[in-house]
Design a protein around this motif. Structure first.
Motif, PDB file in Angstrom:
ATOM      1  N   SER A 299       0.833  -1.204   0.000  1.00 45.21           N
ATOM      2  CA  SER A 299       0.000   0.000   0.000  1.00 45.21           C
ATOM      3  C   SER A 299       0.865   1.249   0.000  1.00 45.21           C
ATOM      4  CB  SER A 299      -0.903   0.006   1.238  1.00 45.21           C
ATOM      5  OG  SER A 299      -0.121  -0.062   2.412  1.00 45.21           O
ATOM      6  N   GLY A 300       0.319   2.302  -0.543  1.00 40.56           N
ATOM      7  CA  GLY A 300       1.018   3.581  -0.543  1.00 40.56           C
ATOM      8  C   GLY A 300       2.188   3.600  -1.502  1.00 40.56           C
ATOM      9  N   ALA A 301       2.833   4.747  -1.556  1.00 40.83           N
ATOM     10  CA  ALA A 301       3.956   4.937  -2.473  1.00 40.83           C
ATOM     11  C   ALA A 301       5.117   4.016  -2.140  1.00 40.83           C
ATOM     12  CB  ALA A 301       4.412   6.402  -2.420  1.00 40.83           C
ATOM     13  N   THR A 302       5.358   3.789  -0.855  1.00 43.33           N
ATOM     14  CA  THR A 302       6.483   2.933  -0.456  1.00 43.33           C
ATOM     15  C   THR A 302       6.269   1.506  -0.926  1.00 43.33           C
ATOM     16  OG1 THR A 302       6.854   4.285   1.513  1.00 43.33           O
ATOM     17  CG2 THR A 302       7.820   2.073   1.492  1.00 43.33           C
ATOM     18  N   GLY A 303       5.064   0.998  -0.740  1.00 40.04           N
ATOM     19  CA  GLY A 303       4.770  -0.364  -1.164  1.00 40.04           C
ATOM     20  C   GLY A 303       4.891  -0.543  -2.663  1.00 40.04           C
ATOM     21  N   LYS A 304       4.374   0.423  -3.412  1.00 42.75           N
ATOM     22  CA  LYS A 304       4.459   0.322  -4.868  1.00 42.75           C
ATOM     23  C   LYS A 304       5.900   0.430  -5.348  1.00 42.75           C
ATOM     24  CE  LYS A 304      -0.216   2.054  -5.596  1.00 42.75           C
ATOM     25  NZ  LYS A 304      -1.060   3.149  -6.083  1.00 42.75           N
ATOM     26  N   LEU A 305       6.673   1.274  -4.660  1.00 46.22           N
ATOM     27  CA  LEU A 305       8.091   1.378  -5.008  1.00 46.22           C
ATOM     28  C   LEU A 305       8.790   0.050  -4.749  1.00 46.22           C
ATOM     29  CD1 LEU A 305      10.531   3.080  -5.843  1.00 46.22           C
ATOM     30  CD2 LEU A 305      10.795   3.734  -3.434  1.00 46.22           C
TER      31      LEU A 305
ATOM     32  N   TYR B 195      11.724  -7.504   3.345  1.00 48.19           N
ATOM     33  CA  TYR B 195      11.146  -8.010   4.594  1.00 48.19           C
ATOM     34  C   TYR B 195      11.585  -7.158   5.785  1.00 48.19           C
ATOM     35  CZ  TYR B 195      10.272 -10.994   8.619  1.00 48.19           C
ATOM     36  OH  TYR B 195       9.859 -11.460   9.842  1.00 48.19           O
ATOM     37  N   HIS B 196      12.877  -6.851   5.843  1.00 52.86           N
ATOM     38  CA  HIS B 196      13.415  -6.124   7.001  1.00 52.86           C
ATOM     39  C   HIS B 196      12.872  -4.697   7.076  1.00 52.86           C
ATOM     40  CE1 HIS B 196      16.282  -5.100  10.156  1.00 52.86           C
ATOM     41  NE2 HIS B 196      16.569  -4.001   9.466  1.00 52.86           N
ATOM     42  N   PHE B 197      12.828  -4.026   5.926  1.00 59.73           N
ATOM     43  CA  PHE B 197      12.478  -2.607   5.946  1.00 59.73           C
ATOM     44  C   PHE B 197      10.990  -2.338   5.705  1.00 59.73           C
ATOM     45  CE2 PHE B 197      17.017  -2.511   4.720  1.00 59.73           C
ATOM     46  CZ  PHE B 197      17.495  -1.729   5.753  1.00 59.73           C
ATOM     47  N   TYR B 198      10.242  -3.343   5.237  1.00 58.80           N
ATOM     48  CA  TYR B 198       8.849  -3.049   4.913  1.00 58.80           C
ATOM     49  C   TYR B 198       7.878  -4.141   5.393  1.00 58.80           C
ATOM     50  CZ  TYR B 198       4.633  -2.021   2.207  1.00 58.80           C
ATOM     51  OH  TYR B 198       3.338  -1.767   1.834  1.00 58.80           O
ATOM     52  N   GLN B 199       8.014  -5.382   4.869  1.00 57.05           N
ATOM     53  CA  GLN B 199       7.012  -6.409   5.127  1.00 57.05           C
ATOM     54  C   GLN B 199       6.916  -6.791   6.606  1.00 57.05           C
ATOM     55  OE1 GLN B 199       4.881  -7.025   3.063  1.00 57.05           O
ATOM     56  NE2 GLN B 199       5.566  -7.638   1.014  1.00 57.05           N
ATOM     57  N   LYS B 200       8.023  -6.809   7.304  1.00 54.29           N
ATOM     58  CA  LYS B 200       7.994  -7.163   8.730  1.00 54.29           C
ATOM     59  C   LYS B 200       7.141  -6.168   9.502  1.00 54.29           C
ATOM     60  CE  LYS B 200      11.080  -8.463  12.536  1.00 54.29           C
ATOM     61  NZ  LYS B 200      12.504  -8.578  12.964  1.00 54.29           N
ATOM     62  N   LYS B 201       7.264  -4.886   9.139  1.00 58.29           N
ATOM     63  CA  LYS B 201       6.476  -3.845   9.807  1.00 58.29           C
ATOM     64  C   LYS B 201       4.994  -3.951   9.437  1.00 58.29           C
ATOM     65  CE  LYS B 201      10.460  -0.724   9.731  1.00 58.29           C
ATOM     66  NZ  LYS B 201      11.009   0.547   9.201  1.00 58.29           N
ATOM     67  N   GLN B 202       4.726  -4.586   8.284  1.00 58.88           N
ATOM     68  CA  GLN B 202       3.344  -4.759   7.864  1.00 58.88           C
ATOM     69  C   GLN B 202       2.720  -6.019   8.466  1.00 58.88           C
ATOM     70  OE1 GLN B 202       1.771  -2.395   5.897  1.00 58.88           O
ATOM     71  NE2 GLN B 202       3.674  -1.252   6.216  1.00 58.88           N
ATOM     72  N   GLY B 203       3.489  -6.731   9.281  1.00 61.77           N
ATOM     73  CA  GLY B 203       2.967  -7.910   9.958  1.00 61.77           C
ATOM     74  C   GLY B 203       3.140  -9.206   9.202  1.00 61.77           C
ATOM     75  N   MET B 204       4.077  -9.267   8.259  1.00 65.80           N
ATOM     76  CA  MET B 204       4.279 -10.493   7.498  1.00 65.80           C
ATOM     77  C   MET B 204       4.766 -11.613   8.410  1.00 65.80           C
ATOM     78  SD  MET B 204       6.711 -11.081   4.166  1.00 65.80           S
ATOM     79  CE  MET B 204       6.619 -12.583   3.200  1.00 65.80           C
TER      80      MET B 204
END
Length: 622
Positions: free
Chosen positions: A359-365, A428-437
């Motif tokens: 989601s958002g610009a970060t996710g799409k990037l 995973y470290h910088f994005y997905q982990k924070k999203q609850g993966m």
């Protein structure tokens, strides 16, 4: 009806669909191999026989003999000795074998030394000489009418075999027509000469040939486009039967038959041009048609059908249908077996849902940026990784995997796979982990018990797939493939080579499966199939750009973009098969993941199949 009963009935129906799917796919495979056999044998008018023979210098030559029923000791037929080019095996020339044999020629299609099922040695030309000697022993062959043809480096073997025949005395080729290879024009002193005497000689030259028909400067620069080969001094001298090119009276023409009486025999030389690239000639009706036309003229057989009367492409399409059915058979059998008591632990309780979309610009990037980064890395690492391996002398290749092409593509795949692992770790470290993966919930982390069953199931399915392939070859002399992608049989020694190549390909296909199934999701199109399509396109888009630049430049200017070195001329044809495989494998991985929630099963399955295909269908040297 209670809930448990409904679940049981639903499960039973699903199991029944998988069983029927497996059976239908296997039936299509059988139909494909039977139809191929009927076409290869001209509905029984030609007999096929696999041959393994020992040469006078101790090497094994493997091939397939096509014997028309019209050939007999009382009525000996003309024969054609036929072989393939570098890195491949005789299966790629099966359309030529079929078309020539149905016209009444005895055809011996063989694997060159160092290829397919023949012995391992880089002794160029001895294989063609050996094949010629073998055909001369057949009582139903007219030894005064034996022609030689083949694709690419087959022409080199033909030229060397001609020299060996001349030195030995006795029978000689009556006609020669290589496809995408040039004759010898000059002697050891650099003088123009007619090396081939009164042997009828034709050349099939592709308009966009990656390798031949261009004069090259010392630094590899092409001094002429292959499409203008007819204008070169080499071509003019050939058509002038080895005399000075300037003495050819008229402007030379493609397809024009040039004749001259030599040693009491009217001898023909001709250059045909096919509107195609070098690797396409192995199953091109146009190139095959030129070979047929030439042999019909200089060495006619009992059934001289016109060159336009060809069924080769239909046979190739039937083989392709068999290849598609074979893959679907393997997938359906996998999904059937996970319902078995021993493997049921691998079955997901419910089909795996798509992972949360970024989601958002970060996710799409993350989604598009890292996909682009992976593609760019694949391109930037291509030549730096492959070139040092490509330049290893055959004698110095590792004994555990003496295949330069497999090593080049395998190591490059492994490097790209490792880079993919780094990308996923960063995501995973910088994005997905924070999203609850949850790595365990999506199957990335699993128990040792599931690991054992995953590997066992993948091996079992690949073994079943190989049994179908070997059955097709044994019972019908057929295979499953199309052009640059081929499943074929192999010698036992190649199993060891496959074991050493396997880790290289697993390092790519396992991370690729994890990436497709656990990380790369978006909302484009609103359907999961669209997401898998985007991932498949992400696998190949940089390579497609590479091929578009290479061959687009070739068509526009007459010279390919990358052309100076041997690897640059080779890499375009190598990558064609890679593009097909990289596009298809994400769909296989996704299908298996949906039913198992196990990203490793599809990755291991894909890695095994690609390893077997690569090692079985590539050249090897000791």
């Amino acid at each position: 009806m209670n809930t448990q009963t409904r679940i049981t009935e639903k499960s039973t129906k699903k199991l029944s669909r998988k069983a029927w799917g497996t059976l239908i796919c296997l039936t299509v495979c059988i139909l494909s191999m039977v139809l191929q056999n009927l076409m290869l044998t001209s509905m029984g008018a030609v007999r096929m026989q696999k041959i393994t023979t020992q040469s006078e210098i101790g090497y094994t030559l493997s091939g397939t003999l096509f014997i028309p029923k019209t050939a007999s000791p009382e009525n000996p037929a003309p024969a054609v000795v036929l072989t393939h080019g570098s890195w491949r095996s005789r299966e790629v020339m099966s359309s030529y074998s079929m078309e020539l044999s149905r016209r009444g020629y005895v055809v011996f299609s063989f694997d060159q030394y160092g290829h397919g099922e023949s012995g391992n040695t880089p002794l160029t030309g001895y294989d063609m000489r050996h094949a010629f000697q073998f055909v001369c022993t057949l009582p139903y062959v007219d030894t005064g009418r034996i022609a030689a043809t083949g694709h690419s480096s087959a022409g080199r073997s033909i030229n060397y075999a001609f020299d060996m025949n001349a030195k030995a005395g006795g029978p000689q080729f009556a006609a020669i027509i290589p496809v995408d290879f040039e004759p010898d024009y000059k002697d050891a002193d650099g003088n123009w000469y007619n090396k081939f005497g009164n042997v009828d000689y034709g050349v099939v030259a592709s308009k966009y040939d990656d390798w031949f028909f261009s004069v090259k400067d010392t630094d590899g620069t092409w001094l002429n486009a292959p499409k203008d080969y007819i204008k070169t001094e080499n071509a003019r001298s050939f058509l002038n039967f080895g005399e000075d090119p300037s003495s050819l009276a008229d402007e030379p023409e493609y397809g024009k038959i040039y004749t001259r009486e030599i040693d009491g025999k009217e001898t023909a030389h001709v250059i045909y041009q096919s509107n195609e690239i070098h690797p396409w000639s192995v199953l091109s009706p146009e190139s095959c048609g030129h070979v047929i036309e030439f042999l019909n003229m200089v060495m006619p057989a009992s059934n001289p059908l016109p060159a336009s009367d060809q069924h080769g492409m239909l046979k190739e399409v039937i083989s392709l249908a068999g290849l598609a059915a074979l893959i679907l058979f393997a997938i359906n059998l996998t999904l059937l077996l996970i319902r078995h008591d021993w493997f049921d632990e691998l079955a997901a309780e419910a089909p795996a849902a798509a992972a949360p979309c970024p989601s958002g610009a970060t996710g799409k990037l993350m989604f598009f940026g890292f996909m682009l980064l992976g593609g760019l890395f694949a391109y930037l690492s291509l030549f730096p990784v492959m070139r040092p391996i490509y330049e290893i002398e055959p004698a110095n290749l590792p004994a555990v995997l003496p295949q330069g092409q497999t090593l080049c593509i395998g190591v490059w795949s492994a490097v790209c796979g490792l880079f993919n692992i780094l990308i996923m770790a960063a995501v995973y470290h910088f994005y997905q982990k924070k999203q609850g993966m949850d790595l365990r919930a999506c199957g990335i982390v699993m128990s040792g018990r599931k690991w054992v069953k995953t590997i066992a199931l993948a091996l079992l399915i690949v073994l079943a797939t190989m049994l179908v392939i070997f059955a097709a070859d044994y019972f019908c002399g057929a295979g499953f493939g199309f052009w640059v992608v081929m499943f074929k049989t192999f010698r036992a020694e190649k199993v060891l080579w496959m074991l050493f190549a396997l880790p290289l390909f697993l390092l790519f296909y396992i991370p690729n499966s994890i990436s497709v199934n656990c990380f790369n999701y978006n909302k484009i199109g609103g359907k999961e199939g669209v997401n898998t399509l985007i991932n498949a396109a992400g696998n190949v888009f940089v390579l497609l750009i590479f091929e578009a630049v290479q061959y687009g430049t070739f068509v526009a200017t007459g010279i390919p973009f990358w052309s100076k070195t041997s690897l640059e001329r080779q890499i375009g044809s190598w990558l064609m098969g890679v593009v097909v495989i990289l596009f298809v494998t994400p769909f296989i991985a996704r299908k298996l993941y949906k039913e198992t929630k196990n990203p490793y099963l599809g990755g291991i399955f894909n890695g095994l199949l690609v390893t077997i295909m690569s090692v079985a269908f590539s050249a090897q040297y000791y």
